[in-house]
Scaffold this active site. Sequence first.
Site, PDB file in Angstrom:
ATOM      1  N   TYR A 142       0.819  -1.207   0.000  1.00  0.00           N
ATOM      2  CA  TYR A 142       0.000   0.000   0.000  1.00  0.00           C
ATOM      3  C   TYR A 142       0.859   1.266   0.000  1.00  0.00           C
ATOM      4  CZ  TYR A 142      -4.661  -1.967   0.784  1.00  0.00           C
ATOM      5  OH  TYR A 142      -5.869  -2.595   0.650  1.00  0.00           O
ATOM      6  N   LYS A 192       3.131 -15.463   2.473  1.00  0.00           N
ATOM      7  CA  LYS A 192       3.316 -16.178   1.206  1.00  0.00           C
ATOM      8  C   LYS A 192       4.808 -16.493   1.130  1.00  0.00           C
ATOM      9  CE  LYS A 192       1.763 -17.699  -2.786  1.00  0.00           C
ATOM     10  NZ  LYS A 192       0.831 -18.850  -2.901  1.00  0.00           N
ATOM     11  N   ASP A 224      -3.036 -18.299   0.469  1.00  0.00           N
ATOM     12  CA  ASP A 224      -4.035 -18.972  -0.379  1.00  0.00           C
ATOM     13  C   ASP A 224      -4.717 -20.109   0.390  1.00  0.00           C
ATOM     14  OD1 ASP A 224      -1.574 -20.225  -0.399  1.00  0.00           O
ATOM     15  OD2 ASP A 224      -1.621 -20.779  -2.513  1.00  0.00           O
ATOM     16  N   ASP A 248      -6.354  -7.086   4.036  1.00  0.00           N
ATOM     17  CA  ASP A 248      -7.460  -6.418   3.347  1.00  0.00           C
ATOM     18  C   ASP A 248      -8.367  -7.467   2.704  1.00  0.00           C
ATOM     19  OD1 ASP A 248      -8.952  -4.316   2.126  1.00  0.00           O
ATOM     20  OD2 ASP A 248      -7.883  -4.727   0.255  1.00  0.00           O
ATOM     21  N   ASP A 252     -12.358  -9.061   4.100  1.00  0.00           N
ATOM     22  CA  ASP A 252     -13.606  -9.024   3.325  1.00  0.00           C
ATOM     23  C   ASP A 252     -14.201 -10.427   3.272  1.00  0.00           C
ATOM     24  OD1 ASP A 252     -13.428  -6.301   2.743  1.00  0.00           O
ATOM     25  OD2 ASP A 252     -14.050  -6.597   0.658  1.00  0.00           O
TER      26      ASP A 252
HETATM   27  C1  IPM Z   1     -10.383  -1.312   3.863  1.00  0.00           C
HETATM   28  C2  IPM Z   1     -10.613  -0.685   2.518  1.00  0.00           C
HETATM   29  C3  IPM Z   1      -9.463   0.266   2.224  1.00  0.00           C
HETATM   30  C4  IPM Z   1      -8.213  -0.579   2.124  1.00  0.00           C
HETATM   31  C5  IPM Z   1      -9.622   1.152   0.979  1.00  0.00           C
HETATM   32  C6  IPM Z   1     -10.879   1.967   1.013  1.00  0.00           C
HETATM   33  C7  IPM Z   1      -8.426   2.044   0.815  1.00  0.00           C
HETATM   34  O1  IPM Z   1     -10.767  -1.662   1.553  1.00  0.00           O
HETATM   35  O2  IPM Z   1     -10.294  -0.565   4.863  1.00  0.00           O
HETATM   36  O3  IPM Z   1     -10.288  -2.527   3.949  1.00  0.00           O
HETATM   37  O4  IPM Z   1      -7.907  -1.140   1.068  1.00  0.00           O
HETATM   38  O5  IPM Z   1      -7.514  -0.679   3.138  1.00  0.00           O
HETATM   39 MG    MG Z   2     -10.812  -3.640   2.304  1.00  0.00          MG
END
Ligand code: IPM
Ligand code: MG
Length: 365
Positions: A142, A192, A224, A248, A252
Amino acid sequence: MAHYRIALLPGDGIGVEVIGQAVRVLDALGGRFDHSFEYTEDLVGGASIDAHGVALRDETLDMCQAQDAVLFGAVGGPKWDDPKASVRPEQAILGLRKGLGLFANIRPVKMLPILADATPLKRETVEAVDMVVLRELTGGIYFGEPQRRWDEDGQRKAVDTLAYSEEEVERIVRLGFETARGRRKLLTSVDKANILDTSRMWREITEEIAKDYPDVTLEHRLVDACAMDLIRHPSYFDVIVTENMFGDILTDEASMLAGSMGMLPSASLGAAADGSTLGLYEPIHGTAPDIAGQGIANPMAMILSAALMLRYSFGLEQEAATIEQAVIETLSAGHRPADLASEGDASLGTEALGELIADTVAAGN
Ligand code: IPM
Ligand code: MG
């Protein structure tokens, strides 16, 4: 009466809608426990781009630094999505993380029994899910340099850089061991290492730190394989610690284990110059442009993020638990936001849910 100063950064889309409900719940809580909350609001993300030409102004960062904690909604939207634009809404959250030194992102994923049928997975699979994902937040791909694109020999080229220092790895991994120590004592470090040098270094450092935590079981998993096991056997995990981008993606995925992204709060912590903890609290969901402006967004992740703020930044455990309990009670009473309602069933909007939770908090539970 204790007084707390909070930076309020709604951002864009449903961020604006849900943050208002967190404020409503905090104010109800303040009335009951005799705390007062003072908010300083500012624009970030697309809203700030429209007003000031940048996603995050220096003044805004300074203002946040002068508060006791930061509540953040979400940033982004189709209006600012041009991939060629040099100014993008996401720069706001990245700038805050880096500017405030928030290196540790804590994302608890706990299945509330009442929602066990709301996930796309089988009830037996998700019922006992209770894990914390610790994501490194200010390093990795990042923020690594170089990061740029250019044209060469008639071709488009681009580069991103994945870099970590020992210090960056050590502080997040230590927090992983400390967190595991206070829970079921199983730390899964995700990397990884079969491919990446940063991962091999991460593993090495983690092994060294493990010697200070003989009571915690450490295991390493490739990202993975971990992505697969999160679906296959999610209740196995206790604490996961991983680098920025793996975290990240995995969070999700993990959010689906808890019913919906609309349920998951997060805390981003760092050490302030004076040694105190500085924290930013945000839901893990984004701005949801598809439902923005309709008043149907689930405010629970944002409200639960405010609870994490009370716990981690203000040390108000009872007050944090009161909010969490009020969310559970609201769901137990049968009220559902649209993202958790079964097809054909009635659901409540953002404001109505915020009001119910605030009333439950005010009444005492
Ligand atoms: C998160 C989001 C952010 C990230 C974006 C909005 C920059 O996806 O907080 O997980 O990638 O960290
Ligand atoms: Mg995210």
